[in-house]
Motif scaffolding. Structure first.
Motif, PDB file in Angstrom:
ATOM      1  N   TRP A   1      -0.388   4.017   8.939  1.00 19.94           N
ATOM      2  CA  TRP A   1       0.881   4.540   9.625  1.00 19.94           C
ATOM      3  C   TRP A   1       0.613   5.955   9.580  1.00 19.94           C
ATOM      4  O   TRP A   1       1.301   6.771  10.657  1.00 19.94           O
TER       5      TRP A   1
ATOM      6  N   TRP B   1       4.404   7.595   2.085  1.00 17.18           N
ATOM      7  CA  TRP B   1       4.772   6.116   2.808  1.00 17.18           C
ATOM      8  C   TRP B   1       4.162   4.946   1.922  1.00 17.18           C
ATOM      9  O   TRP B   1       3.196   5.073   1.370  1.00 17.18           O
ATOM     10  N   ILE B   2       5.212   3.983   1.848  1.00 13.06           N
ATOM     11  CA  ILE B   2       5.026   2.599   1.120  1.00 13.06           C
ATOM     12  C   ILE B   2       5.500   1.610   2.024  1.00 13.06           C
ATOM     13  O   ILE B   2       6.417   1.536   2.744  1.00 13.06           O
ATOM     14  N   GLU B   3       4.444   0.743   2.134  1.00  8.25           N
ATOM     15  CA  GLU B   3       4.401  -0.267   3.237  1.00  8.25           C
ATOM     16  C   GLU B   3       4.135  -1.648   2.138  1.00  8.25           C
ATOM     17  O   GLU B   3       3.346  -1.714   1.429  1.00  8.25           O
TER      18      GLU B   3
ATOM     19  N   SER C   1       0.637  -1.289  -0.100  1.00  8.54           N
ATOM     20  CA  SER C   1       0.027   0.067  -0.051  1.00  8.54           C
ATOM     21  C   SER C   1       0.797   1.290  -0.013  1.00  8.54           C
ATOM     22  O   SER C   1       2.161   1.195   0.252  1.00  8.54           O
ATOM     23  N   ARG C   2       0.325   2.115  -0.117  1.00  4.71           N
ATOM     24  CA  ARG C   2       0.930   3.633  -0.544  1.00  4.71           C
ATOM     25  C   ARG C   2       0.131   4.772  -0.169  1.00  4.71           C
ATOM     26  O   ARG C   2      -1.160   4.755  -0.384  1.00  4.71           O
ATOM     27  N   ASP C   3       0.462   5.822   0.434  1.00  9.97           N
ATOM     28  CA  ASP C   3      -0.238   6.853   0.868  1.00  9.97           C
ATOM     29  C   ASP C   3       0.857   8.215   0.942  1.00  9.97           C
ATOM     30  O   ASP C   3       1.883   8.200   1.256  1.00  9.97           O
TER      31      ASP C   3
ATOM     32  N   LEU D   1       9.413   5.531   4.056  1.00  9.81           N
ATOM     33  CA  LEU D   1       8.819   6.694   3.663  1.00  9.81           C
ATOM     34  C   LEU D   1       9.765   7.744   3.232  1.00  9.81           C
ATOM     35  O   LEU D   1      10.924   7.738   3.639  1.00  9.81           O
TER      36      LEU D   1
ATOM     37  N   SER E   1      10.185  -1.062   2.681  1.00 11.59           N
ATOM     38  CA  SER E   1       9.138  -0.448   2.922  1.00 11.59           C
ATOM     39  C   SER E   1       9.825   0.857   3.726  1.00 11.59           C
ATOM     40  O   SER E   1      11.131   0.956   3.984  1.00 11.59           O
TER      41      SER E   1
ATOM     42  N   ALA F   1       0.034   1.511   4.553  1.00 11.45           N
ATOM     43  CA  ALA F   1       0.590   2.950   4.701  1.00 11.45           C
ATOM     44  C   ALA F   1      -0.268   4.040   5.107  1.00 11.45           C
ATOM     45  O   ALA F   1       0.034   4.846   5.982  1.00 11.45           O
TER      46      ALA F   1
END
Length: 689
Positions: free
Chosen positions: A428, A398-400, A273-275, A384, A382, A425
């Protein structure tokens, strides 16, 4: 609540109120005017000095800053002032001069300190890069041992590779930088360098060998390269969901392609996921927070209950944050008894890519898929990206990524976690934003102004007490290596209900005796927003809270920690006189409502600024998260639509005798209380909707 629950009070026993409040009155002194006399219990009004009086006092101060009693009397007669007014004017003047002197001295010392730092940096740089006049080679006059010299050479080489790689990918974001015939440069289990990793030797205080340090640094650089490529706008490895949500779901076929020859256990899952969002904290402060394990756990307490730095690995970076490398062991959690904690071990590496633009990358060094069978998980690359913005803000991307075995997770929570929402993400990042917003609010605003009628010291202690209450609530739901809760087996218990006990003996801030914690997780056919609105509404409190016994609830104190996240600390007073401390929030990371009854004398002491460490708490509360089930368009729903998952937890004091036996009958009574509370919430929601 029905009659089974009416016998319970804040500690699971019949209430026994203590004596009356023994408050203390505070005396005020008007130092500015010198009027500290009281007339009929009322303070005299302030009198401003005239310009002539001030000028004469200033002239006398230049000659003598410590006048005698006779001199003060003479001045008072001449200036039509009372001797006490003269006395207090000179006291204030001396204090003001002392403050101004200290402030000037601090400024001077700070400037000297900055100049010395620059000089030290220049000298150290000159020492580390000095060359021999004869052979032209480095002299290494900085007193660096041989192993560190090798690491410095390797680190410099890898940093040049990162700079070149980053420049290339930013210049050609749409170009595939890795040959399609070869797997991407990730740290998956198919990488032979990782399979060859020896035992990590995680005993505290062990010193990494030269081989380990070189291997860890290469793994960190490899993970960093992958994260840089994923950060690019058009990532060649992933499919970017074109929905309107800022959270971007990443689906990586490369992990399947790169590990075709690796046997994976049943239930093996890869999530990503990414945000992106703004955080009210400077770039360098964020980097320091992530590279300090204690601060990191404090920020992400809802997700990380415990963590420790097992190794700090030298990289020859000269003591700067850029290039720092650590080996960390931690536990990740979702607040539910149905989801086991993730045990993770990973390398954390930070690097300044350019001025004001940093990256922090995590990766598990030994990614063995067979470990997933035992409930472990691998942290795929993972982290940021942190970019300094104006006004003390930072832009965080942020990449998780993680792989785990979902067969250890209850089916109710598999969609939530598999969608990348549970530990993804967005959660977090939202947790980081809420924490930084609360720091910004509480530091920039006078706490006394946040809650009228409460002193700044009292407000700070109330915030501290609420934080301890919330942490105790987490630990009562999720047992970990960092707390003393022990799970117990109960026969014929309701589905999805768990019990734990804890034996305390003279621990500050804790009830002595046997504590019982009960928790359950349930699906609700309403979204997170609607369920939180119902539970947090004081008008509906009597629908589910057995503590207030069908009475009203009045808010006497309100401290707003993070406005955008609805993070509020309150002191509530029920119609039966009971006081309840409560903290709530509702954002993209989920929603929380935690509360605990408090004794009147104890909370009054805290409100006056007394230490809150010894206030005894037994928290209960609710944790809400979206169910993660995709909608018709295939998008995972967050707090705005669909159903949600509610975790309800209570803590009770069974006995003040720590050696007492806990009977099954008492546990069954608590079970009835839990089931009945959930039933009342469902009934109320059906009636209201």
């Amino acid at each position: 609540m029905n009659e089974q629950g009416d016998d319970f009070d804040a500690v699971g026993n019949i209430p026994n109120p203590s004596g009356a409040d023994n408050g203390e009155s505070d005396h005020m002194i008007d130092a500015a005017s010198g009027n500290n006399d009281q007339d009929g219990g009322r303070m005299r009004r302030n009198h401003r000095h005239t310009a002539y009086q001030i000028q004469e006092l200033e002239n006398f101060y230049l000659e003598n800053s410590l006048p005698t009693e006779d001199q003060r009397y003479e001045l008072g007669q001449r200036l039509n002032m009372e001797p006490k007014q003269v006395k207090f004017w000179f006291q204030n003047k001396r204090c003001q001069m002392k403050i101004n002197s200290d402030r000037l001295e601090n400024i001077t010392l700070r400037e000297d300190h900055d100049r010395l730092l620059v000089t030290q940096h220049q000298l150290r740089s000159a020492m580390l890069h000095s060359l021999c006049n004869i052979c032209g080679r480095a002299t290494h006059c900085g007193d660096i041992d041989y192993e560190m010299q090798i690491l410095m050479v390797e680190n410099a080489k890898l940093e040049r590779e990162i700079d070149q790689y980053y420049s290339k990918i930013r210049s050609h974001p749409n170009q595939m930088l890795v040959s399609p015939s070869q797997p991407a440069p990730h740290c998956s289990s198919s990488n032979p360098g990782i399979n060859a990793t020896p035992e990590l030797g995680l005993g505290g205080g062990t010193r990494a060998t030269e081989k380990e340090r070189s291997m860890f640094l290469n793994l960190a650089i490899t993970a960093l390269k992958e994260l840089i490529e994923l950060e690019a706008k058009h990532c060649p490895f992933g499919k970017i969901d074109s929905g309107s949500s800022k959270a971007v779901s990443l689906i990586y076929e490369k992990y399947e392609n790169a590990s075709n020859n690796v046997i994976k256990p049943p239930g093996h899952v890869v999530e990503a996921s990414r945000d992106t969002g703004l955080v009210p904290m400077t770039c360098l402060t964020l980097v320091k927070t992530f590279m300090d394990t204690g601060k990191w756990v404090n920020v992400f307490a809802p997700i990380v209950p415990v963590a420790s730095t097992r190794k700090v690995i030298p990289t020859g970076s000269g003591g700067t944050k850029s290039g720092s490398l650590q080996l960390i062991q931690a536990e990740f959690q979702i607040i539910s008894p149905l989801v086991p904690k993730r045990q993770v071990t990973f390398l954390r590496y930070c690097k300044e890519l350019r001025q004001g633009f940093w990256v922090v990358v995590d990766v598990t060094p030994d990614q063995n898929p067979t470990l997933l069978s035992n409930g472990g998980s691998n942290r795929l690359p993972s982290g940021l990206f942190i970019e300094d913005m104006a006004n003390g803000y930072s832009k965080v991307t942020w990449i998780e990524q993680a792989e785990y075995n979902e067969s250890h997770i209850h089916p109710l929570y598999q969609p939530l976690i598999g969608s990348g929402i549970g530990l993804g993400a967005t959660r977090w990042l939202a947790t980081l934003q809420r924490h930084c917003d609360s720091i910004s609010t509480l530091s920039s605003t006078n706490l006394a102004e946040i809650s009228p009628g409460l002193s700044a010291e009292g407000a700070a202690e109330v915030v501290k007490l609420a934080q301890r209450m919330t942490l105790n609530y987490y630990s009562g739901i999720m047992s970990s290596s960092g707390n003393k809760w022990e799970k117990i087996q109960v026969e014929d218990v309701a589905p999805n209900l768990s019990f734990m006990i804890r034996k305390n003996l003279n621990e500050p801030g804790e009830f002595s005796g046997i504590l019982l914690s009960a928790a359950t997780s349930v699906w609700f056919p309403v979204n997170q927003k609607a369920l939180f609105a119902f539970l947090s509404n004081p008008s509906f409190r009597h629908e589910w809270d057995t503590l207030i016994h069908n009475t009203t609830m009045e808010e006497t104190i309100r401290i707003q920690k993070a406005k955008r996240h609805g993070n509020i600390i309150s002191l509530l007073k029920a119609g039966n006189g009971m006081l309840v401390l409560q903290e709530i929030w509702n954002d993209a990371s989920g929603a929380m409502l935690v509360y605990a009854p408090v004794e009147t004398n104890s909370i009054e002491w805290v409100k006056r600024g007394g230490e809150s460490d010894h206030v005894q708490l037994l928290p209960s509360g609710f944790s809400i998260m979206p169910d993660g089930v995709p909608d018709r368009k295939g998008k995972s729903k967050t707090g705005g639509g669909g159903g949600c998952l509610l975790t309800f937890g209570v803590q009770l004091l069974f006995s003040r005798n720590p050696t007492a036996e806990l009977p099954q009958g008492y546990v069954k009574t608590v079970e009835v209380l839990m089931v009945h509370t959930i039933g009342k919430i469902k009934s109320a929601l059906r009636r209201l909707t």
